[in-house]
Design a protein around this motif. Structure first.
Motif, mmCIF file in Angstrom:
data_model
loop_
_atom_site.group_PDB
_atom_site.id
_atom_site.type_symbol
_atom_site.label_atom_id
_atom_site.label_comp_id
_atom_site.label_asym_id
_atom_site.label_seq_id
_atom_site.Cartn_x
_atom_site.Cartn_y
_atom_site.Cartn_z
ATOM 1 N N ALA A 11 40.137 -62.543 -72.717
ATOM 2 C CA ALA A 11 41.042 -61.390 -72.692
ATOM 3 C C ALA A 11 41.084 -60.760 -71.301
ATOM 4 N N LEU A 12 39.932 -60.638 -70.677
ATOM 5 C CA LEU A 12 39.874 -60.060 -69.331
ATOM 6 C C LEU A 12 40.609 -60.936 -68.322
ATOM 7 N N THR A 13 40.418 -62.244 -68.428
ATOM 8 C CA THR A 13 41.068 -63.165 -67.497
ATOM 9 C C THR A 13 42.574 -63.185 -67.710
ATOM 10 N N PHE A 14 43.000 -63.065 -68.962
ATOM 11 C CA PHE A 14 44.441 -62.986 -69.245
ATOM 12 C C PHE A 14 45.036 -61.742 -68.586
ATOM 13 N N CYS A 15 44.357 -60.612 -68.718
ATOM 14 C CA CYS A 15 44.836 -59.369 -68.094
ATOM 15 C C CYS A 15 44.856 -59.493 -66.570
ATOM 16 N N LEU A 16 43.839 -60.160 -66.034
ATOM 17 C CA LEU A 16 43.771 -60.354 -64.590
ATOM 18 C C LEU A 16 44.922 -61.226 -64.106
ATOM 19 N N GLY A 17 45.190 -62.295 -64.856
ATOM 20 C CA GLY A 17 46.304 -63.172 -64.497
ATOM 21 C C GLY A 17 47.638 -62.459 -64.559
ATOM 22 N N TYR A 18 47.812 -61.634 -65.587
ATOM 23 C CA TYR A 18 49.045 -60.850 -65.709
ATOM 24 C C TYR A 18 49.203 -59.905 -64.519
ATOM 25 N N SER A 19 48.107 -59.272 -64.122
ATOM 26 C CA SER A 19 48.158 -58.292 -63.033
ATOM 27 C C SER A 19 48.592 -58.922 -61.725
ATOM 28 N N PHE A 20 48.117 -60.140 -61.451
ATOM 29 C CA PHE A 20 48.403 -60.783 -60.174
ATOM 30 C C PHE A 20 49.683 -61.613 -60.190
ATOM 31 N N THR A 21 50.356 -61.683 -61.329
ATOM 32 C CA THR A 21 51.619 -62.435 -61.397
ATOM 33 C C THR A 21 52.753 -61.491 -61.785
ATOM 34 N N VAL A 22 52.965 -61.329 -63.063
ATOM 35 C CA VAL A 22 54.050 -60.463 -63.542
ATOM 36 C C VAL A 22 53.833 -59.019 -63.100
ATOM 37 N N GLY A 45 35.909 -50.634 -64.581
ATOM 38 C CA GLY A 45 35.714 -50.943 -65.995
ATOM 39 C C GLY A 45 35.826 -52.426 -66.291
ATOM 40 N N PHE A 46 36.846 -53.074 -65.731
ATOM 41 C CA PHE A 46 37.013 -54.515 -65.938
ATOM 42 C C PHE A 46 35.846 -55.290 -65.344
ATOM 43 N N PHE A 47 35.355 -54.851 -64.207
ATOM 44 C CA PHE A 47 34.217 -55.518 -63.572
ATOM 45 C C PHE A 47 32.978 -55.439 -64.465
ATOM 46 N N LEU A 48 32.725 -54.261 -65.019
ATOM 47 C CA LEU A 48 31.565 -54.088 -65.898
ATOM 48 C C LEU A 48 31.710 -54.914 -67.177
ATOM 49 N N LEU A 49 32.926 -55.009 -67.688
ATOM 50 C CA LEU A 49 33.151 -55.827 -68.886
ATOM 51 C C LEU A 49 32.913 -57.307 -68.597
ATOM 52 N N TYR A 50 33.270 -57.751 -67.400
ATOM 53 C CA TYR A 50 32.970 -59.134 -67.015
ATOM 54 C C TYR A 50 31.459 -59.370 -66.982
ATOM 55 N N LEU A 51 30.730 -58.407 -66.463
ATOM 56 C CA LEU A 51 29.269 -58.533 -66.437
ATOM 57 C C LEU A 51 28.707 -58.571 -67.856
ATOM 58 N N LEU A 52 29.289 -57.757 -68.742
ATOM 59 C CA LEU A 52 28.847 -57.754 -70.135
ATOM 60 C C LEU A 52 29.119 -59.106 -70.795
ATOM 61 N N ALA A 53 30.307 -59.662 -70.548
ATOM 62 C CA ALA A 53 30.644 -60.967 -71.118
ATOM 63 C C ALA A 53 29.706 -62.047 -70.593
ATOM 64 N N THR A 54 29.343 -61.949 -69.324
ATOM 65 C CA THR A 54 28.400 -62.918 -68.742
ATOM 66 C C THR A 54 27.035 -62.814 -69.412
ATOM 67 N N TRP A 55 26.596 -61.597 -69.646
ATOM 68 C CA TRP A 55 25.301 -61.382 -70.305
ATOM 69 C C TRP A 55 25.315 -61.934 -71.727
#
Length: 257
Positions: A11-22, A45-55
């Motif tokens: 979900a985070l990567t999808f949002c990131l892809g959307y941000s840098f394209t559309v 917030g997105f950065f911290l969520l990525y860290l949480l997903a990694t954990w």
């Protein structure tokens, strides 16, 4: 735990892809509607969520190895993008050696003569030129007194940006003779007809605080991506479709329904 990590990281990567394209290319995207003050909290917030997903991926690795590995892949990709953006921000506002010229010595003689003519017609001279970088050139109108000079960017012997805001401009054809001019700021210059401006290189144009009533007079600049025309006499956005690569516009202060 690994499945939860995969869902979150995807979900985070999808949002990131959307941000840098559309998000960056569509002027009506959701990203454009987010207020500036909210951008930094969202970034953190997105950065911290990525860290949480990694954990979570590490915690669930023993139970679902493939799922955890897929999640880690998304997380590494996202964190890599964040690291790249962070490094770019650290270097923002710091020109590399040789990126800009800060006098007229390297400027093409023909372009120097054209700039001299533009300055003369605006009641200025070459001695009034303030050499700067692209990320500063649009800030002249924010200073206390912008009537004593004009801003210019020179790169590799060519004029790439000009700011003559708050100076009278009567002849736009001279700007068309600058082949590498990409950014042009003409705020409060007494302009009403832009048909004299002919440039396929021009990508950013700010003509706010003038008397422009028709965007169609900008047909000579088909590659404009950033167009700012606040506080003019526009009654519609007819003519905007001629700019196929438009990214951002601002027409506040006009009589547009």
């Amino acid at each position: 735990m690994a499945i939860r990590s995969l869902v979150l990281s995807f979900a985070l990567t999808f949002c990131l892809g959307y941000s840098f394209t559309v998000g960056l290319t569509d002027p009506n995207s959701l990203l454009k509607k987010i207020p500036d003050w909210l951008s930094i909290p969202m970034f953190v917030g997105f950065f911290l969520l990525y860290l949480l997903a990694t954990w979570w991926a590490f915690k669930g690795f023993s139970e679902h190895k493939l799922t955890a590995l897929a999640s880690m892949g998304f997380c590494l990709f996202g964190l890599g993008i964040y690291a790249t953006v962070f490094l770019m921000e650290l270097g923002h506002g710091k020109p590399t050696p040789g990126q800009y010229d800060y006098d007229f010595t390297t400027l093409d003689p023909t372009e120097k003569a054209i700039v001299a003519q533009i300055a003369h017609e605006a009641g200025l001279g070459l001695q009034n030129a303030v050499f700067t970088e692209h990320w500063h050139i649009g800030q002249a109108e924010k200073s206390a007194d912008t009537t004593k000079g004009f801003q210019i960017c020179v790169q590799k012997g060519h004029v790439t940006a000009l700011n003559l805001s708050n100076h009278p401009i009567g002849n736009l054809t001279r700007f068309s003779q600058l082949p590498q001019l990409g950014d042009l700021y003409l705020r409060n210059c007494g302009l009403s007809d832009m048909s004299g401006l002919q440039s396929t290189k021009l990508g950013r144009l700010d003509v706010s605080d003038n008397q422009i009533s028709d965007l169609k007079t900008l047909r000579g600049c088909p590659n404009i991506q950033w167009l700012f025309a606040m506080n003019n006499r526009l009654k519609s956005t007819d003519g905007l479709a001629q700019f196929k690569g438009i990214v951002s516009t601002d027409f506040r202060g006009n009589s547009i329904p």
